[in-house]
Design an enzyme around this catalytic site. Structure first.
Site, PDB file in Angstrom:
ATOM      1  N   ASP A 339       0.966  -0.990   0.107  1.00  0.00           N
ATOM      2  CA  ASP A 339      -0.031   0.144  -0.057  1.00  0.00           C
ATOM      3  C   ASP A 339       0.817   1.063  -0.059  1.00  0.00           C
ATOM      4  O   ASP A 339       1.985   1.008   0.204  1.00  0.00           O
ATOM      5  CB  ASP A 339      -0.721  -0.060   1.354  1.00  0.00           C
ATOM      6  CG  ASP A 339      -1.611   1.383   1.493  1.00  0.00           C
ATOM      7  OD1 ASP A 339      -2.462   1.586   0.508  1.00  0.00           O
ATOM      8  OD2 ASP A 339      -1.663   1.623   2.450  1.00  0.00           O
ATOM      9  N   ASP A 533      -0.925  -0.610   6.236  1.00  0.00           N
ATOM     10  CA  ASP A 533      -0.872   0.122   7.384  1.00  0.00           C
ATOM     11  C   ASP A 533      -1.861  -0.316   8.503  1.00  0.00           C
ATOM     12  O   ASP A 533      -2.124  -0.139   9.576  1.00  0.00           O
ATOM     13  CB  ASP A 533      -0.853   1.633   7.264  1.00  0.00           C
ATOM     14  CG  ASP A 533      -2.332   2.129   6.764  1.00  0.00           C
ATOM     15  OD1 ASP A 533      -3.261   1.379   6.254  1.00  0.00           O
ATOM     16  OD2 ASP A 533      -2.521   3.473   6.310  1.00  0.00           O
ATOM     17  N   ASP A 537      -6.791  -1.521   5.099  1.00  0.00           N
ATOM     18  CA  ASP A 537      -6.481  -2.489   4.147  1.00  0.00           C
ATOM     19  C   ASP A 537      -6.669  -3.611   4.548  1.00  0.00           C
ATOM     20  O   ASP A 537      -6.143  -4.895   4.011  1.00  0.00           O
ATOM     21  CB  ASP A 537      -4.720  -2.495   3.949  1.00  0.00           C
ATOM     22  CG  ASP A 537      -4.404  -1.078   3.372  1.00  0.00           C
ATOM     23  OD1 ASP A 537      -4.898  -0.763   2.382  1.00  0.00           O
ATOM     24  OD2 ASP A 537      -3.550  -0.425   3.708  1.00  0.00           O
TER      25      ASP A 537
END
Length: 636
Positions: A339, A533, A537
């Site tokens: 990410d 994080d 996600d």
């Protein structure tokens, strides 16, 4: 028999009590002294009536060193677990005593206990980093009630209560600093030795140690959900998720041990019946040698110990692996998907430009954006409120709706206000000029009319470039999936040297993109890791072969969903975690091959009468010790 049963039974004492080297050495020293006397004066002791002198010296030595093995073998037989190494050793040594080979019987038990001593010490070393976590579990908390401060059990404190943390004290619960500033030691949580400065408004986590100033903290989580409690729960449960290698050894031992017992019986019974001149005593001795050599201690001790060392070694470096099965998966990772926000970048957004249109001033636009974003926890919303710098009245915000991957729609003072990305403007059919900007953009519209945009920038983490380079050196493909705009993604990907990237993805788009990557990886037998994080996600972390949460100590989503939690914000830990996993797997297989090879050679030598009980003892204990020392290398 299972590896877990075997290991637990062999070393029952150290599971129940903290390992004490001095306490463990006393029976070994007494037994060794009697053993040496029995060897030096063996002839004289053997010449006493009925060899009573030899029995008087060596039987106590045998019982002192072998009592735990005999008791465990007996207990396991009563439980229906007959075939384990305790049973093999008990039968072999009792058989040796029956054919008057007392020194060999004592040697088997004595050297086995010496091997156990080294194993206990090695387990103690690999547990040290995990015990460091246990030591930071706070016992008390200073509850602030008006002007008074009471020392109470942290479990009795509720969310919203105020606690006082003095210099030198452990932070007992997660909370927000209301007053004071200090340096805190985060090493127990992150493995980082450099203290961190915390000020009013920041969050402190349980397990940190306050070093300098006095802090007043409002508790945000109960003790059971605090960071240190969750980490301890993770570590304590890690052993329940076994790797395929450990499961293989469990299945192998279940069939291997009965086969060895039947083979030994055949060696003892058949040759005297079938071979002319073969004596019962000689072939019984060979059968006993075979039993001792066949003990699978080296395997059942060193393999779980190898994985335990891997989990412990990773924890020492600020990487929490939830079980050995994930070490195995990490070792096979060929693609790492990142990410962007909070993972490769710092997530510390700051407003760099405000462009107002249609009669709004910059300050009016920023004030409106701060109001509409007042109920959001997104980093972009926080940066807008920080740039506004004034208190915001949330009461004026009505009919608030946060649309994932788009932005926010709310009613403010009878007006419909939109704040979000370009997708939100298209979704609501708001006419606007196309603008390509280096940074994240929040567009605003009031009652269907475009009113301007706020440009926000994020910075790369210090070690992000080094992290990607380290993964490339390991031969691993790097991919970035982000919901941010294409211009930002282009710049970040070019700077880092990523192999692939995709931008402007909704949360469900990230899952679909990961599915494509997983499908491609399945053709090459490589595993895919996703690093996020941990806040937004969770679906992608759950879908990957290995889900890794970056800096996820404060995030429940990270703790619950991820297979690996990186306790710092350093993306370079991803390559380090993969390296530790590969090293662990390499050492585990070295131990398996070593143990199998030595066993096969000595079983052959024992069957043809070349190896004696002495060689059998050294083969068994020697393999176990070599495997233990090899497993200990993972910690370094």
């Amino acid at each position: 028999m299972s590896a877990s049963h075997t290991h637990g039974d062999c070393c029952d004492h150290q599971d129940r009590h903290q390992f004490s080297l001095r306490k463990a050495l006393i029976p070994i020293a007494v037994s060794a002294l009697l053993f040496v006397i029995g060897l030096l004066f063996n002839k004289a002791l053997n010449n006493t009536p009925y060899s009573v002198g030899e029995y008087a010296v060596l039987i106590p030595a045998y019982l002192i060193s072998g009592w735990s093995v005999l008791i465990t073998a007996g207990r396991n037989i009563l439980r229906g677990r007959i075939f384990d190494e305790n049973f093999l050793m008990a039968i072999a040594t009792l058989g040796a005593i029956a054919i008057h080979e007392l020194p060999e019987a004592v040697a088997v038990m004595l050297f086995f206990q010496i091997g156990e001593l080294f194993q206990d010490y090695s387990v103690g070393r690999s547990r040290r980093s995990i015990k460091a976590l246990l030591e930071v579990r706070p016992d008390t908390a200073n509850l602030k009630l008006g002007d008074q401060v009471r020392e109470v059990d942290p479990k009795s404190i509720n969310i919203g209560d105020l606690i006082l943390i003095r210099p030198g004290e452990k932070v007992p619960l997660d909370g927000e600093i209301l007053s004071g500033q200090s340096q805190v030691d985060t090493s127990a949580l992150t493995g980082e030795s450099v203290p961190r400065t915390v000020v009013t408004g920041e969050t402190v986590l349980s397990g940190m140690i306050n070093q300098s100033g006095v802090l007043t903290v409002r508790v945000t989580k109960p003790f059971a959900e605090s960071s240190i409690s969750r980490i301890l729960e993770l570590v304590e449960n890690a052993s329940s998720k076994k790797a395929n290698t450990e499961k293989f050894i469990t299945r192998f031992a279940r069939y291997y041990t009965p086969v060895v017992v039947v083979l030994s019986l055949a060696v003892a019974i058949l040759p005297p019946l079938l071979i002319a001149g073969a004596t019962q005593a000689e072939w019984t001795y060979r059968a006993l040698v075979l039993l001792v050599i066949s003990c699978p201690c080296g395997l059942v001790i060193s393999i779980p110990l190898g994985y335990f060392g891997g989990v412990g070694g990773a924890a020492k470096r600020g990487i929490l692996v939830k079980g050995s099965v994930f070490l195995d998966a990490l070792a096979q990772v060929k693609t790492v998907v990142f990410d962007k926000t909070g993972t490769l970048t710092q997530g510390n957004f700051r407003v760099t430009d405000v462009i107002s249109e249609n009669g709004f001033t910059q300050s009016q636009l920023l004030a409106l954006a701060a109001q509409v974003e007042s109920q959001s926890n997104h980093p972009v919303a926080q940066s807008i409120r920080q740039a506004h710098g004034k208190s915001v009245h949330k009461s004026g915000v009505q009919e608030y709706e946060e649309i994932a991957g788009h932005g926010i729609i709310a009613r403010i003072e009878e007006r419909t206000v939109l704040a979000g990305n370009d997708r939100l403007l298209h979704r609501e059919s708001i006419p606007h000029d196309v603008c390509i900007v280096e940074g994240t953009v929040t567009h605003l519209a009031v009652d269907g009319e475009y009113t301007g945009r706020i440009v926000i920038e994020d910075e790369l983490k210090e070690d992000a470039i080094a992290a990607i380079q380290a993964l490339h050196l390991q031969g691993i493909q790097t991919v970035m999936l982000t919901g941010d705009n294409q211009a930002v993604a282009d710049r970040i990907a070019h700077t880092l040297g990523l192999d692939q990237y995709r931008a402007e993805l909704l949360p469900e788009g990230k899952v679909a993109a990961l599915e494509e990557i997983l499908d491609r990886a399945s053709h090459t037998q490589g595993k895919v890791a996703f690093v996020g994080d941990g806040i937004n996600d969770a679906p992608v972390i759950a879908r990957a072969d290995v889900g890794m949460a970056m800096g996820g100590l404060g995030s429940d989503a990270a703790i619950e969903t991820a297979d690996v939690v990186i306790m710092t914000d350093a993306p370079s830990k991803v390559a380090e975690a993969i390296a530790i996993a590969q090293r662990t797997l390499q050492i585990v297989w070295q131990n398996i091959i070593l143990a199998m090879t030595v066993k096969a050679i000595f079983i052959g030598l024992g069957a043809v009468g070349v190896a004696t009980l002495w060689e059998a003892v050294f083969a068994d204990v020697g393999v176990a010790l070599l495997a233990i020392f090899n497993a200990g290398r993972i910690l370094r």
